[in-house]
Structures are given as structure tokens and as C-alpha cells.
Design a protein around this motif. Sequence first.
Motif, PDB file in Angstrom:
ATOM      1  N   THR A 178       0.838  -1.189   0.000  1.00 53.24           N
ATOM      2  CA  THR A 178       0.000   0.000   0.000  1.00 53.24           C
ATOM      3  C   THR A 178       0.878   1.246   0.000  1.00 53.24           C
ATOM      4  O   THR A 178       2.089   1.179   0.243  1.00 53.24           O
ATOM      5  CB  THR A 178      -0.946   0.019   1.204  1.00 53.24           C
ATOM      6  N   GLY A 179       0.247   2.365  -0.280  1.00 52.10           N
ATOM      7  CA  GLY A 179       0.942   3.642  -0.309  1.00 52.10           C
ATOM      8  C   GLY A 179      -0.036   4.711  -0.728  1.00 52.10           C
ATOM      9  O   GLY A 179      -1.196   4.419  -1.052  1.00 52.10           O
ATOM     10  N   PRO A 180       0.374   5.962  -0.734  1.00 55.13           N
ATOM     11  CA  PRO A 180      -0.540   7.032  -1.141  1.00 55.13           C
ATOM     12  C   PRO A 180      -0.942   6.881  -2.598  1.00 55.13           C
ATOM     13  O   PRO A 180      -0.226   6.281  -3.406  1.00 55.13           O
ATOM     14  CB  PRO A 180       0.277   8.314  -0.913  1.00 55.13           C
ATOM     15  N   VAL A 189       4.855   1.885  -0.206  1.00 58.47           N
ATOM     16  CA  VAL A 189       5.325   2.456  -1.465  1.00 58.47           C
ATOM     17  C   VAL A 189       5.062   3.959  -1.414  1.00 58.47           C
ATOM     18  O   VAL A 189       3.959   4.393  -1.077  1.00 58.47           O
ATOM     19  CB  VAL A 189       4.586   1.840  -2.673  1.00 58.47           C
ATOM     20  N   ALA A 190       6.073   4.755  -1.706  1.00 60.24           N
ATOM     21  CA  ALA A 190       5.892   6.204  -1.698  1.00 60.24           C
ATOM     22  C   ALA A 190       6.962   6.855  -2.560  1.00 60.24           C
ATOM     23  O   ALA A 190       8.062   6.318  -2.731  1.00 60.24           O
ATOM     24  CB  ALA A 190       5.964   6.752  -0.275  1.00 60.24           C
ATOM     25  N   VAL A 246       9.476   0.951  -0.476  1.00 59.77           N
ATOM     26  CA  VAL A 246       9.896   1.099  -1.861  1.00 59.77           C
ATOM     27  C   VAL A 246       9.727   2.566  -2.254  1.00 59.77           C
ATOM     28  O   VAL A 246       8.617   3.098  -2.265  1.00 59.77           O
ATOM     29  CB  VAL A 246       9.071   0.193  -2.802  1.00 59.77           C
ATOM     30  N   ALA A 247      10.849   3.222  -2.532  1.00 62.39           N
ATOM     31  CA  ALA A 247      10.842   4.627  -2.943  1.00 62.39           C
ATOM     32  C   ALA A 247      10.792   4.679  -4.467  1.00 62.39           C
ATOM     33  O   ALA A 247      11.736   4.252  -5.141  1.00 62.39           O
ATOM     34  CB  ALA A 247      12.088   5.335  -2.421  1.00 62.39           C
ATOM     35  N   THR A 248       9.706   5.182  -5.002  1.00 66.34           N
ATOM     36  CA  THR A 248       9.484   5.137  -6.454  1.00 66.34           C
ATOM     37  C   THR A 248       9.895   6.441  -7.135  1.00 66.34           C
ATOM     38  O   THR A 248      10.006   7.491  -6.499  1.00 66.34           O
ATOM     39  CB  THR A 248       7.997   4.860  -6.747  1.00 66.34           C
ATOM     40  N   GLY A 275       2.577   4.773  -7.409  1.00 67.27           N
ATOM     41  CA  GLY A 275       3.105   3.612  -8.114  1.00 67.27           C
ATOM     42  C   GLY A 275       2.878   2.317  -7.352  1.00 67.27           C
ATOM     43  O   GLY A 275       3.600   1.342  -7.533  1.00 67.27           O
ATOM     44  N   ARG A 276       1.829   2.312  -6.521  1.00 65.74           N
ATOM     45  CA  ARG A 276       1.518   1.153  -5.681  1.00 65.74           C
ATOM     46  C   ARG A 276       1.218  -0.096  -6.520  1.00 65.74           C
ATOM     47  O   ARG A 276       1.783  -1.162  -6.285  1.00 65.74           O
ATOM     48  CB  ARG A 276       0.310   1.506  -4.812  1.00 65.74           C
TER      49      ARG A 276
END
Length: 384
Positions: free
Chosen positions: A7-9, A205-206, A234-236, A13-14
Amino acid sequence: MRTLLITGPGGSGRTTTAAATALTAAREGARTLLLGTDRTDTIGPVLGGGTAPGLTVRHIDPDADFRTDLAALQNRAASALDLLGASRLEPEEIAPLPGAEELATLRALRDAALAEDAYDLVVVDLPPTPRALSLLALPEELRRYLRRLLPPERQAARALRPMLGRLAGVPMPAEWLYEAAARLDLQLAAVEAVLADRATVVRLVAEPGPAGADAVRTAALGLALRGLRTDALVATRVLPESEADGWLAGPVAQQRKTLDEWQESYAVHPVAHLGRDPRGTDDLTALAVPGAGTKPGGATRWPVEDRLADDGVLVWHVPLPGARRDALDLIRRGDEIVVTAGPFRRVVPLPSALRRCTVAGAALREGELRIRFRPDPELWPRTR
């Protein structure tokens, strides 16, 4: 079987990360199930029609699940509906209500756990963080509501219900209602077991930057209150350092600062910006997203420290990284304690030893809430 909840905002790129993770794991030899939870199929376009041996992709259909559940409920309550003169809803006129997507996702998690021999890894593309946190809280909260509204012990007096109904002058809940509640409780308990399992972890993920940093702090607090572990961040869309002297110098410096901060608390996996939206297995492979990993997950422990000999108290340690004192609240209610941290709230049963104590104070130190309990002389066992 391992379960990886991603999950992520929104817009971080989640879904792309979930697809790339599942693809990597399958190529490493893991029998992998990728679950998509969006109402529209977003995973299909990201994969671009590609796949890999050992990878199964499933899109959850909340509409179909809701129609099936409502039809089953109508069948079980047929006699009551006929008595009331109510007409049944036909499948084609049933539209899912709010919450149907969350319930369908929980069912899919339960079904995947029951089919553990079929997969080594389940990757779940959860909704954006606020909705994902609500979804992860749903099994525990629904079970608590069920126990309060339809206590199981009352069903044991089924032979007395007709007499009690006559004495009270109101009809008692029908047996089918207790049976339905018991089935739902078992299903929710199965999902809770998946979330508490040591093989279940959450992966955030962010995109590194001020907005991403705020979103990660909020997510970390919500996950901690639910006792869920994070295995990686995970830094996208990380920009190359080669642009540090060009017109992207500002964004590169901003990303570098955020990544340095994240490195202090997480296992960070930077994912390079491809200069385009990733599409297809080649692009997903180029992202070099890590696979399942081996870090244990499941629910974190909230230990009780015995300081009776020194200070005369027991201390309950509750990890709450990122919590602020001005947004923290505690309420003792019977054998439960209500913890409010920022926008999140959880009602937690007290450990048995603490139920015989009174709250003597609390403090927030270094991202940990420490609640002090003093034994109640009326309830605490007396020593000779």
C-alpha cells in the motif's frame, strides 16, 4: 505461505510495485498469486498482457461477491421476509453498497490462506493507504461489534428464547441470525489470523518528497496501532544523481533528503524513474523491485513490563512511531482501553494481569506509549 500487503498514497506507483514484486518472485521460483483490489482492473494494463511461469493474477470482483452474499441472506431469511410481505431483490437490480470492496478483499485473503498449498506467496495490491488502513482494521472491529450486539453466550439459552420473548413482550433474535453471526465471526477470525501470521508483512510504497514523507509517517502510525509489521519501503520514481547539477537539482536534493530520513527507520529500496509510466514485463523488470523477502511479519508484541518490586506498577509498552502527545488520547473502559493516535483509534482488550489494575499514568517516549498500571487492592491476589 507468505502474504505481502502493498500500500501507499494514491499515485505513488503502488499497483506497479505490486505487479513488479509478484513478477520478480515468480521468476525466482515462488508460486505467486497477485490480487488486484481496485474496482477497475489496473493490474492488467500494467502487466501489458505479459506474465511469467508460476504467476497467477486475480482481480477481485466486489459486485459479484455482494450479489452472492445478498442472495444467500435472502434465502436464509425467507420465512421472515414472507411474514413481512417483503419482495425479494433480483440479482440484476442489486448494486453493491459502500464497503462491498473491503469485504470482497477480506474474503479473497481468507480464500488465499485456505489454498496455502497452491501458492508460496500472495501479493495483495491494497487500496491507497487511508482505505487500506480502514480495511485492515475491519476484521477486528466487526468481530467486536458482533460480540457486543449478539453475544455468543446468549445463543446457549435457545430453549428459553420463546419464554423470554413472551416475558419481555418483544421477539427474541431468531436462531438463523446467531448462526449467520457465527459464520461471519469465523470468516473474520480467519482473516485476523492471516494478518497476525508471522509470514504476513506490509510493504509501503511512496515517492520521496514532502508529501510522500507525510504519507509514510501517517501510514507507519496507523500500522503500528494495528500491530502490523513493515518489511520494506519502496521509494518510487527516484531521479538520477547525475541531474543534481541540472534543472532538476531541487527535486533531486529533496529526494535525497527524504531517502536519508527513511533509511534511519526502514529497509529502503529506491526504484529509478524510467522517464515514462512502466508498462509490460520488460519495464517491470527494469524497476528491479525486490521479491518477497524473508523478514518476519505478523502482529507486533505489546509487552507488559513487571516493575512491581521497584515502582509498584506494571508498564504496558505500545509502539507508536510518529505519534504526537497533542494527538494522543487514552480511555479505560472496563476490561478494554481505547487508544486514539492522530486520525486512528483502536479498542484493545487488556491483558489479564492489567484487568486487575487501575491506570496510574502514561507517557510517550521515543515513539513508544508507556501506560502504567497499579494493582487494585480489591482485585489483586493478596500475598502472605
